[in-house]
Scaffold this active site. Structure first.
Site, PDB file in Angstrom:
ATOM      1  CG  ASP A  52      -1.977  -1.058   1.176  1.00  0.00           C
ATOM      2  OD1 ASP A  52      -2.352  -1.457   0.063  1.00  0.00           O
ATOM      3  OD2 ASP A  52      -2.429  -1.494   2.250  1.00  0.00           O
ATOM      4  CE1 TYR A 111       4.613  -7.055   3.599  1.00  0.00           C
ATOM      5  CE2 TYR A 111       4.038  -9.357   3.932  1.00  0.00           C
ATOM      6  CZ  TYR A 111       3.992  -8.215   3.162  1.00  0.00           C
ATOM      7  OH  TYR A 111       3.341  -8.226   1.959  1.00  0.00           O
TER       8      TYR A 111
END
Length: 253
Positions: A52, A111
């Site tokens: 994003d 992540y």
């Protein structure tokens, strides 16, 4: 030939990975430069997944079909880093097999999420972490991490992207919690993650670690039952795509 590229980028400079009608995404910029180096022949780039707006990458993986007459993978590597803005770097570029796919060949992702726990946020960390006050209790943060590891239906920790996801079960292999100075690092390793799942997990973990939610509420949300745990989403700037994992057979030739 098909190239496999590993990218790093500063997500603050882009509207996300995915191509947009008005441009401005990492995918748009990379395709533009690759098409230019191909002499105007359009090059389409496929990524391992979307990030994003504001989300950073240390190891995003993409693949692209490029003309054979423009040089080796090493030539493409040098040329792209000369053409791309400083906010995007090609860390590695290799020729790969025709069957390799950056998204569908992937077996897992890693992540990192960074929290800043000092009273004053360093200006050098603005847009690169989440300033959390009061500081989280590390014991509770690790307890929350243990609850979330394993195979679960994570529909309670996913945002709606507009298209239904038929299988919301994911396996989170590990959530490692560490602290260095004022920075707390949360490392998530799993076979895949739903839309905004990592950021929603982080938000829930921080609530628990600040005493604003309980471990039973976290368990209830994970089990799909009633829970008073809000569906918060942690800020994008603290999230980093660190690595995309592939089986050995899927690696470049």
């Amino acid at each position: 030939m098909r190239l496999k590229l590993t990218l790093a980028y500063d997500g603050a400079c882009f509207c996300g990975w995915q191509s947009q009608a008005g441009g401005g995404s990492v995918q748009d910029v990379l395709q533009e430069k690759m098409t230019a180096f191909a002499g105007g022949r359009r090059v389409s780039v496929q990524g391992s997944g979307r990030t994003d707006a504001g989300v950073h990458a240390l190891g995003q993986v993409v693949h692209a079909e490029v003309p054979d007459d423009r040089g080796t993978a090493r030539v493409w590597h040098r040329a792209l880093n000369a053409m791309l803005p400083p906010s995007v770097r090609v860390l590695a570029c290799t020729r790969t097999t025709d069957t390799f796919h950056a998204r569908y060949s992937a077996s897992g992702k890693v992540y990192d999420y960074l929290l800043w726990c000092g009273a004053v946020l360093s200006p050098h960390m603005a847009g690169r972490c989440w300033h959390v006050q009061p500081p989280p209790d590390m014991r509770l943060l690790r307890a929350a991490a243990r609850e979330l590891c394993g195979s679960h239906d994570f529909r309670g920790f996913a945002a709606n992207r507009g298209a239904p996801v038929h299988d919301t079960r994911r396996h989170v292999r590990r959530i490692a919690v560490s602290r260095t100075g004022q920075v707390v690092r949360l490392r998530f390793e799993g076979d895949g993650f739903l839309y905004k799942m990592v950021r929603m997990l982080v938000a829930a973990m921080v609530r628990v670690a600040q005493g604003r939610a309980t471990l039973p509420a976290l368990r209830a949300r994970l089990a799909g039952g009633d829970s008073d745990l809000p569906r918060d989403v942690a800020p994008a700037g603290g999230l980093y795509l660190v690595r995309v994992r592939y089986p050995r057979r899927a690696q470049s030739s």
